[in-house]
Design a protein around this motif. Structure first.
Motif, PDB file in Angstrom:
ATOM      1  N   THR A  23      -5.404   2.368  -7.293  1.00 38.18           N
ATOM      2  CA  THR A  23      -4.355   1.858  -8.015  1.00 38.18           C
ATOM      3  C   THR A  23      -4.641   1.867  -9.497  1.00 38.18           C
ATOM      4  OG1 THR A  23      -5.363  -0.539  -8.198  1.00 38.18           O
ATOM      5  CG2 THR A  23      -4.398   0.017  -6.067  1.00 38.18           C
ATOM      6  N   LEU A  42      -1.866   5.128  -8.009  1.00 37.77           N
ATOM      7  CA  LEU A  42      -0.840   4.113  -6.990  1.00 37.77           C
ATOM      8  C   LEU A  42      -0.535   3.046  -8.024  1.00 37.77           C
ATOM      9  CD1 LEU A  42       0.465   2.730  -4.798  1.00 37.77           C
ATOM     10  CD2 LEU A  42      -1.551   2.065  -3.872  1.00 37.77           C
ATOM     11  N   GLY A  44       0.478  -0.161  -7.761  1.00 40.28           N
ATOM     12  CA  GLY A  44       0.840  -0.853  -6.510  1.00 40.28           C
ATOM     13  C   GLY A  44       1.427  -2.260  -6.734  1.00 40.28           C
ATOM     14  N   ASP A  45       2.074  -2.712  -6.023  1.00 38.96           N
ATOM     15  CA  ASP A  45       2.728  -4.350  -6.436  1.00 38.96           C
ATOM     16  C   ASP A  45       1.418  -5.162  -6.392  1.00 38.96           C
ATOM     17  OD1 ASP A  45       2.587  -4.158  -3.763  1.00 38.96           O
ATOM     18  OD2 ASP A  45       4.450  -4.893  -3.146  1.00 38.96           O
ATOM     19  N   SER A  46       0.338  -4.827  -5.869  1.00 34.67           N
ATOM     20  CA  SER A  46      -0.950  -5.345  -6.049  1.00 34.67           C
ATOM     21  C   SER A  46      -0.799  -6.131  -7.679  1.00 34.67           C
ATOM     22  CB  SER A  46      -2.269  -4.677  -5.923  1.00 34.67           C
ATOM     23  OG  SER A  46      -2.030  -3.650  -6.607  1.00 34.67           O
ATOM     24  N   ASP A  84       5.091   1.647  -5.793  1.00 38.99           N
ATOM     25  CA  ASP A  84       5.488   0.740  -4.881  1.00 38.99           C
ATOM     26  C   ASP A  84       7.081   0.386  -4.957  1.00 38.99           C
ATOM     27  OD1 ASP A  84       3.593   0.180  -2.828  1.00 38.99           O
ATOM     28  OD2 ASP A  84       2.575  -1.393  -3.794  1.00 38.99           O
ATOM     29  N   LYS A 112       6.532   4.235  -2.342  1.00 34.98           N
ATOM     30  CA  LYS A 112       5.885   3.755  -1.063  1.00 34.98           C
ATOM     31  C   LYS A 112       6.786   2.475  -0.678  1.00 34.98           C
ATOM     32  CE  LYS A 112       1.554   1.766  -1.171  1.00 34.98           C
ATOM     33  NZ  LYS A 112       1.773   0.458  -1.072  1.00 34.98           N
ATOM     34  N   HIS A 136       3.813   2.703   4.312  1.00 31.71           N
ATOM     35  CA  HIS A 136       2.447   1.725   4.414  1.00 31.71           C
ATOM     36  C   HIS A 136       2.470   0.918   5.818  1.00 31.71           C
ATOM     37  CE1 HIS A 136       0.168  -1.244   1.732  1.00 31.71           C
ATOM     38  NE2 HIS A 136      -0.286  -1.442   3.015  1.00 31.71           N
ATOM     39  N   LEU A 179       0.084   5.429   4.623  1.00 32.05           N
ATOM     40  CA  LEU A 179      -0.965   4.845   3.936  1.00 32.05           C
ATOM     41  C   LEU A 179      -1.328   3.683   5.251  1.00 32.05           C
ATOM     42  CD1 LEU A 179      -1.814   3.557   0.394  1.00 32.05           C
ATOM     43  CD2 LEU A 179      -1.893   2.040   2.414  1.00 32.05           C
ATOM     44  N   GLU A 181      -3.518   0.333   6.218  1.00 30.17           N
ATOM     45  CA  GLU A 181      -4.225  -0.615   5.374  1.00 30.17           C
ATOM     46  C   GLU A 181      -4.875  -1.827   6.456  1.00 30.17           C
ATOM     47  OE1 GLU A 181      -2.655  -2.825   1.948  1.00 30.17           O
ATOM     48  OE2 GLU A 181      -4.427  -4.441   2.215  1.00 30.17           O
ATOM     49  N   ILE A 202      -6.966   2.185   3.588  1.00 29.08           N
ATOM     50  CA  ILE A 202      -7.831   1.316   2.735  1.00 29.08           C
ATOM     51  C   ILE A 202      -8.398   0.260   3.960  1.00 29.08           C
ATOM     52  CG2 ILE A 202      -5.413   0.205   2.305  1.00 29.08           C
ATOM     53  CD1 ILE A 202      -7.129  -1.119  -0.120  1.00 29.08           C
ATOM     54  N   VAL A 212      -8.005   4.844  -0.687  1.00 28.14           N
ATOM     55  CA  VAL A 212      -7.435   3.932  -1.754  1.00 28.14           C
ATOM     56  C   VAL A 212      -8.070   2.550  -1.978  1.00 28.14           C
ATOM     57  CG1 VAL A 212      -5.489   3.028  -0.444  1.00 28.14           C
ATOM     58  CG2 VAL A 212      -5.351   3.372  -3.057  1.00 28.14           C
ATOM     59  N   VAL A 214      -7.975  -0.930  -4.766  1.00 28.63           N
ATOM     60  CA  VAL A 214      -7.469  -1.611  -5.952  1.00 28.63           C
ATOM     61  C   VAL A 214      -8.453  -1.355  -6.916  1.00 28.63           C
ATOM     62  CG1 VAL A 214      -6.875  -3.836  -6.953  1.00 28.63           C
ATOM     63  CG2 VAL A 214      -6.245  -3.198  -4.348  1.00 28.63           C
TER      64      VAL A 214
HETATM   65  O1  KIV Z   1      -0.178  -2.575  -3.973  1.00 22.98           O
HETATM   66  C1  KIV Z   1      -1.393  -1.955  -3.573  1.00 22.98           C
HETATM   67  O2  KIV Z   1      -2.268  -1.814  -4.660  1.00 22.98           O
HETATM   68  C2  KIV Z   1      -1.607  -1.614  -2.351  1.00 22.98           C
HETATM   69  C3  KIV Z   1      -2.941  -0.939  -1.987  1.00 22.98           C
HETATM   70  C4  KIV Z   1      -3.421  -2.247  -1.543  1.00 22.98           C
HETATM   71  C5  KIV Z   1      -2.857   0.148  -0.860  1.00 22.98           C
HETATM   72  O3  KIV Z   1      -0.536  -1.174  -1.657  1.00 22.98           O
END
Ligand code: KIV
Length: 266
Positions: A23, A42, A44-46, A84, A112, A136, A179, A181, A202, A212, A214
């Motif tokens: 990410t 990535l 990511g929305d993380s 994402d 994604k 995902h 992906l 998870e 992941i 992948v 974070v």
């Molecule tokens: O948003 C994100 O970081 C993710 C990863 C956990 C794969 O989707």
């Protein structure tokens, strides 16, 4: 165009060379990760959790995503940028098109979507209109309130059968990547073998086509203090962040990360 394209990722799968993904949310880390050889960044929305400090990814908006994609694009060298679509940004086909357009125009090369076979119409629509899609599956954090927590998915045989069928249905609909998870390693291996497109994991064992993590997790940073079992701190034994990113790439390519202790059994 990035040097790493969807076609390049497909060739890595065919060659049996592992794909590296991390990410990334800003220009400086985009430069460092792409310089280290990370093939997919990535956005990511993380970021809702690690940058914004929320307890889930649900508060993230498409505007947040587009902002961070644009930051990553400015620092990126030649990695593919995967973005994402956040919670409820693909609830209807109209929203799916409009929100995909927003992140693609900000600099993403692929979007994604979290879900299952119900995504097939969205995947088909996007692929036909020039947007590559990664689906995902497994633990889908946007559905944490339905799943009842951040738990391993696919442990029961009926769930595993459903996940295999969903993955293949979405590939059939035009998904360019999958992906997985927090899925038992054996199930992830079966899906990877059955799918023609690259499968990234992941918490899904070492048999997937790529890995992948974070970024903050693999650098040993945690806001909550809870470190998932599948995380390895790559700062350990390294003098600086650039070396930690290179160590991640080397260990994924050499299949020494993830080790069996980072995976889940059925
Ligand atoms: O948003 C994100 O970081 C993710 C990863 C956990 C794969 O989707």
């Amino acid at each position: 165009m990035p040097e790493i394209t969807v076609t390049a990722l497909q060739s890595l799968k065919l060659k049996g060379e592992k794909i590296t993904m991390l990410t990334c949310y800003d220009a400086t880390f985009a430069r460092a990760a792409s310089q280290a050889g990370v093939e997919v960044l990535l956005v990511g929305d993380s970021l809702g959790m690690v940058l914004q400090g929320h307890s889930s990814t649900l508060p993230v908006s498409t505007a947040d995503m587009a902002y961070h994609v644009a930051c990553v694009k400015r620092g990126n060298l030649d990695a593919l940028i995967l973005a994402d679509l956040p919670f409820m940004a693909y609830a209807t086909l109209e929203q799916t098109l409009a929100n995909s357009a927003a992140v693609m125009q900000a600099g993403a090369h692929m979007v994604k979507l979290e879900g299952a076979a119900w995504l097939a119409d969205s995947v088909r629509l996007l692929a036909e209109r020039g947007v590559p899609v990664c689906v995902h599956l497994g633990l889908t954090p946007q559905s944490v309130n339905v799943l009842g927590g951040y738990k391993v998915q696919g442990r029961q045989e009926s769930q595993a059968r459903q996940m295999r069928a969903d993955a293949l249905a979405l590939e059939q609909a035009g998904a360019a990547m999958i992906l997985l998870e927090c899925v038992p390693s054996e199930l992830a291996a079966e899906i990877t073998q059955a799918a023609k497109v690259p499968v990234i994991g992941i918490g899904a064992g070492s048999a997937t086509d790529g890995q992948v993590l974070v970024l903050h997790d693999m650098l040993g940073l945690s806001l909550s203090g809870r470190v998932p079992k599948f995380v390895k701190n790559f700062m350990r034994g390294q003098p600086d962040i650039q070396s930690a990113l290179s160590a991640y790439v080397s260990e994924v390519k050499a299949v020494s990360f993830p080790a069996s202790e980072h995976g889940f059994s059925a």
